[in-house]
Design a protein around this motif. Structure first.
Motif, mmCIF file in Angstrom:
data_model
loop_
_atom_site.group_PDB
_atom_site.id
_atom_site.type_symbol
_atom_site.label_atom_id
_atom_site.label_comp_id
_atom_site.label_asym_id
_atom_site.label_seq_id
_atom_site.Cartn_x
_atom_site.Cartn_y
_atom_site.Cartn_z
ATOM 1 N N PHE A 46 3.217 -2.410 15.448
ATOM 2 C CA PHE A 46 4.410 -1.759 15.043
ATOM 3 C C PHE A 46 4.277 -0.133 14.806
ATOM 4 C CE2 PHE A 46 7.025 0.222 11.768
ATOM 5 C CZ PHE A 46 8.283 0.050 12.408
ATOM 6 N N PHE A 47 3.158 0.129 14.189
ATOM 7 C CA PHE A 47 3.038 1.408 13.910
ATOM 8 C C PHE A 47 2.744 2.418 15.268
ATOM 9 C CE2 PHE A 47 3.366 0.247 9.408
ATOM 10 C CZ PHE A 47 4.024 1.499 9.012
ATOM 11 N N GLU A 48 2.135 1.724 16.177
ATOM 12 C CA GLU A 48 1.776 2.289 17.329
ATOM 13 C C GLU A 48 3.124 2.925 17.869
ATOM 14 O OE1 GLU A 48 -0.045 -0.058 20.403
ATOM 15 O OE2 GLU A 48 -1.898 -0.414 19.226
ATOM 16 N N GLN A 49 4.078 2.431 17.809
ATOM 17 C CA GLN A 49 5.470 2.911 18.260
ATOM 18 C C GLN A 49 5.902 4.376 17.378
ATOM 19 O OE1 GLN A 49 6.324 0.849 21.121
ATOM 20 N NE2 GLN A 49 8.687 1.387 20.296
ATOM 21 N N LEU A 50 5.527 4.518 16.321
ATOM 22 C CA LEU A 50 5.680 5.625 15.747
ATOM 23 C C LEU A 50 4.507 6.748 15.736
ATOM 24 C CD1 LEU A 50 6.862 4.091 12.252
ATOM 25 C CD2 LEU A 50 8.219 4.759 14.064
ATOM 26 N N ASP A 51 3.712 6.580 16.796
ATOM 27 C CA ASP A 51 2.442 7.308 16.719
ATOM 28 C C ASP A 51 1.713 7.461 15.663
ATOM 29 O OD1 ASP A 51 0.857 8.703 18.483
ATOM 30 O OD2 ASP A 51 2.047 10.494 18.430
ATOM 31 N N ILE A 52 1.663 6.663 14.772
ATOM 32 C CA ILE A 52 0.886 6.516 13.544
ATOM 33 C C ILE A 52 -0.464 6.047 13.715
ATOM 34 C CG2 ILE A 52 0.697 6.038 11.203
ATOM 35 C CD1 ILE A 52 3.861 6.548 11.011
ATOM 36 N N ASP A 53 -1.830 6.392 13.632
ATOM 37 C CA ASP A 53 -2.793 5.701 14.076
ATOM 38 C C ASP A 53 -3.328 4.636 13.132
ATOM 39 O OD1 ASP A 53 -4.655 6.897 11.796
ATOM 40 O OD2 ASP A 53 -4.659 8.695 12.951
ATOM 41 N N ALA A 54 -4.186 3.595 13.507
ATOM 42 C CA ALA A 54 -4.802 2.550 12.530
ATOM 43 C C ALA A 54 -5.356 3.002 11.357
ATOM 44 C CB ALA A 54 -5.449 1.869 13.604
ATOM 45 N N SER A 55 -6.014 3.998 11.299
ATOM 46 C CA SER A 55 -6.833 4.274 10.266
ATOM 47 C C SER A 55 -5.745 4.770 9.133
ATOM 48 C CB SER A 55 -7.586 5.454 10.478
ATOM 49 O OG SER A 55 -6.948 6.874 10.958
ATOM 50 N N ALA A 56 -4.576 5.304 9.517
ATOM 51 C CA ALA A 56 -3.460 5.621 8.361
ATOM 52 C C ALA A 56 -2.964 4.402 7.871
ATOM 53 C CB ALA A 56 -2.571 6.912 9.008
ATOM 54 N N VAL A 57 -2.696 3.474 8.802
ATOM 55 C CA VAL A 57 -2.117 2.223 8.386
ATOM 56 C C VAL A 57 -3.148 1.472 7.632
ATOM 57 C CG1 VAL A 57 -0.922 0.252 9.209
ATOM 58 C CG2 VAL A 57 -0.668 2.182 10.559
ATOM 59 N N ARG A 58 -4.411 1.699 7.825
ATOM 60 C CA ARG A 58 -5.416 0.599 6.910
ATOM 61 C C ARG A 58 -5.520 1.328 5.588
ATOM 62 N NH1 ARG A 58 -7.950 -0.045 12.089
ATOM 63 N NH2 ARG A 58 -8.319 -2.352 12.524
ATOM 64 N N THR A 59 -5.263 2.752 5.614
ATOM 65 C CA THR A 59 -5.569 3.458 4.196
ATOM 66 C C THR A 59 -4.369 3.258 3.395
ATOM 67 O OG1 THR A 59 -6.701 5.312 5.360
ATOM 68 C CG2 THR A 59 -5.682 5.749 3.406
ATOM 69 N N ALA A 60 -2.899 3.129 4.190
ATOM 70 C CA ALA A 60 -1.943 3.081 3.281
ATOM 71 C C ALA A 60 -1.844 1.455 2.737
ATOM 72 C CB ALA A 60 -0.738 2.840 4.226
ATOM 73 N N MET A 61 -2.518 0.554 3.549
ATOM 74 C CA MET A 61 -2.568 -0.840 2.988
ATOM 75 C C MET A 61 -3.375 -0.963 1.868
ATOM 76 S SD MET A 61 -0.135 -2.174 4.743
ATOM 77 C CE MET A 61 -0.218 -3.857 3.827
ATOM 78 N N SER A 62 -4.655 -0.281 1.928
ATOM 79 C CA SER A 62 -5.689 -0.492 0.958
ATOM 80 C C SER A 62 -4.877 0.189 -0.433
ATOM 81 C CB SER A 62 -6.736 0.552 1.189
ATOM 82 O OG SER A 62 -7.531 -0.247 2.438
ATOM 83 N N ARG A 63 -4.295 1.185 -0.489
ATOM 84 C CA ARG A 63 -3.670 1.871 -1.656
ATOM 85 C C ARG A 63 -2.391 0.966 -2.186
ATOM 86 N NH1 ARG A 63 -3.146 8.093 0.905
ATOM 87 N NH2 ARG A 63 -5.098 8.629 0.472
ATOM 88 N N LEU A 64 -1.773 0.635 -1.230
ATOM 89 C CA LEU A 64 -0.693 -0.418 -1.710
ATOM 90 C C LEU A 64 -1.201 -1.757 -2.621
ATOM 91 C CD1 LEU A 64 1.958 -0.033 1.193
ATOM 92 C CD2 LEU A 64 2.502 0.659 -1.242
ATOM 93 N N THR A 65 -2.432 -2.322 -1.865
ATOM 94 C CA THR A 65 -2.782 -3.500 -2.329
ATOM 95 C C THR A 65 -3.673 -2.943 -3.463
ATOM 96 O OG1 THR A 65 -3.442 -4.260 -0.358
ATOM 97 C CG2 THR A 65 -4.725 -4.865 -1.968
ATOM 98 N N ALA A 66 -4.308 -1.748 -3.792
ATOM 99 C CA ALA A 66 -4.860 -1.476 -5.116
ATOM 100 C C ALA A 66 -3.776 -1.210 -6.229
ATOM 101 C CB ALA A 66 -5.709 -0.079 -4.869
ATOM 102 N N ASP A 67 -2.714 -0.512 -5.671
ATOM 103 C CA ASP A 67 -1.572 -0.463 -6.801
ATOM 104 C C ASP A 67 -0.786 -1.823 -7.213
ATOM 105 O OD1 ASP A 67 -2.262 2.194 -6.568
ATOM 106 O OD2 ASP A 67 -0.713 2.715 -5.154
#
Length: 289
Positions: A46-67
């Motif tokens: 999905f985030f490929e459509q927004l031109d947001i790379d995989a590392s940014a998505v993985r980082t966001a998921m890690s932070r949201l999980t930690a929170d």
């Protein structure tokens, strides 16, 4: 990609990174109605459509999980994310606020909450803001009577006050920055009216573009409406733009829903395989404009 959608994405790129916020929108709008769990690979696609790379998505998921928003389930080399149960009430309140019917008739009374200086005050503050409460003074929160009180503020002292006198009207004006909210609604409409005209002109979107447009539509609308107390019409200026913004959002959303759901049918998976079909509640969103 349709030019109006491409312009919205370009505008998004000029803002500070909002990957985590878009993840929350995607889950609340599209994943929760289909069980609440999704494969990381689906998110990356999905985030490929927004031109947001995989590392940014993985980082966001890690932070949201930690929170404490999500739990991560690892099966082999694949990661799946599920909204934790404690976050469901926050999502449920937000869902009602975003997609539910407009405010009912004005009763003339407000819910007043008094919150002490305990350790959970900051947590309660964020939950109350997202539920549509305003704050005229530190530790004091107000909303039209009948607005659900989030679990995080369950320990607050609760009172009911009348808004029929001058003091009540002053309480109203000092609790919410209605001028800023009105400006935000106008900006939202300016951003999405070109896309609406493009769709009404008979143009079609791919399934992927439809889901992208749907999530960005709710991402932008959510940022405004969750700060709007959704006051009854009797308490709002006659030219209040919130009504027009809701009608615009509802119209675009319903146009995008069939194709965007097809993308989820064909591409989105969880631990058990393809995501389950959404429940009947999805079709009821924005039912009363």
């Amino acid at each position: 990609m349709p030019p109006p959608l491409a312009r919205i994405i370009q505008q998004l790129k000029r803002e500070p990174s909002r990957t985590g916020s878009i993840v929350v929108t995607l889950f609340g709008d599209a994943i929760v109605p289909r069980g609440g769990s999704v494969w990381l690979g689906t998110l990356l696609e999905f985030f490929e459509q927004l031109d947001i790379d995989a590392s940014a998505v993985r980082t966001a998921m890690s932070r949201l999980t930690a929170d404490g928003w999500f739990e991560r389930i690892k099966i082999g080399r694949n990661s799946f994310y599920r909204l934790v149960q404690s976050g469901r009430q926050t999502f449920d309140i937000a869902t009602k606020h975003i997609y539910g019917p407009p405010a009912s008739d004005w009763t003339g009374r407000f819910e007043l909450l008094l919150i002490g200086n305990g350790g959970d005050r900051e947590l309660a503050r964020e939950a109350l803001k997202n539920a549509g409460f305003g704050s005229p003074l530190p530790g004091v929160w107000v909303a039209p009577s009948g607005v659900p009180v989030p679990e995080e503020a369950a320990g607050a002292i609760r009172l009911e006050v009348s808004a029929e006198d001058d003091s009540g009207r002053r309480l109203l004006s000092e609790s919410w920055p209605l001028d800023r909210t009105a400006d935000a609604y106008l900006k939202f409409m300016k951003t999405f009216e070109p896309l609406h005209r493009w769709i009404l002109g008979g143009e079609t979107l791919t399934d992927a573009d439809a889901l992208t447009a749907r999530v960005l539509l709710i991402h932008h609308y959510r940022r405004v409406v969750l700060r709007d107390p959704l006051l009854p019409t009797a308490l709002l200026p006659s030219d209040w733009p919130g009504r027009a913004a809701r009608a615009l959002c509802a119209g675009i959303y319903r146009d995008l829903l069939p194709a965007s759901e097809q993308w989820l049918d064909r591409h989105a998976t969880n631990e058990a395989g393809p995501l389950p079909k959404p429940g009947a509640e999805l079709a009821k969103r924005f039912a009363n404009r």
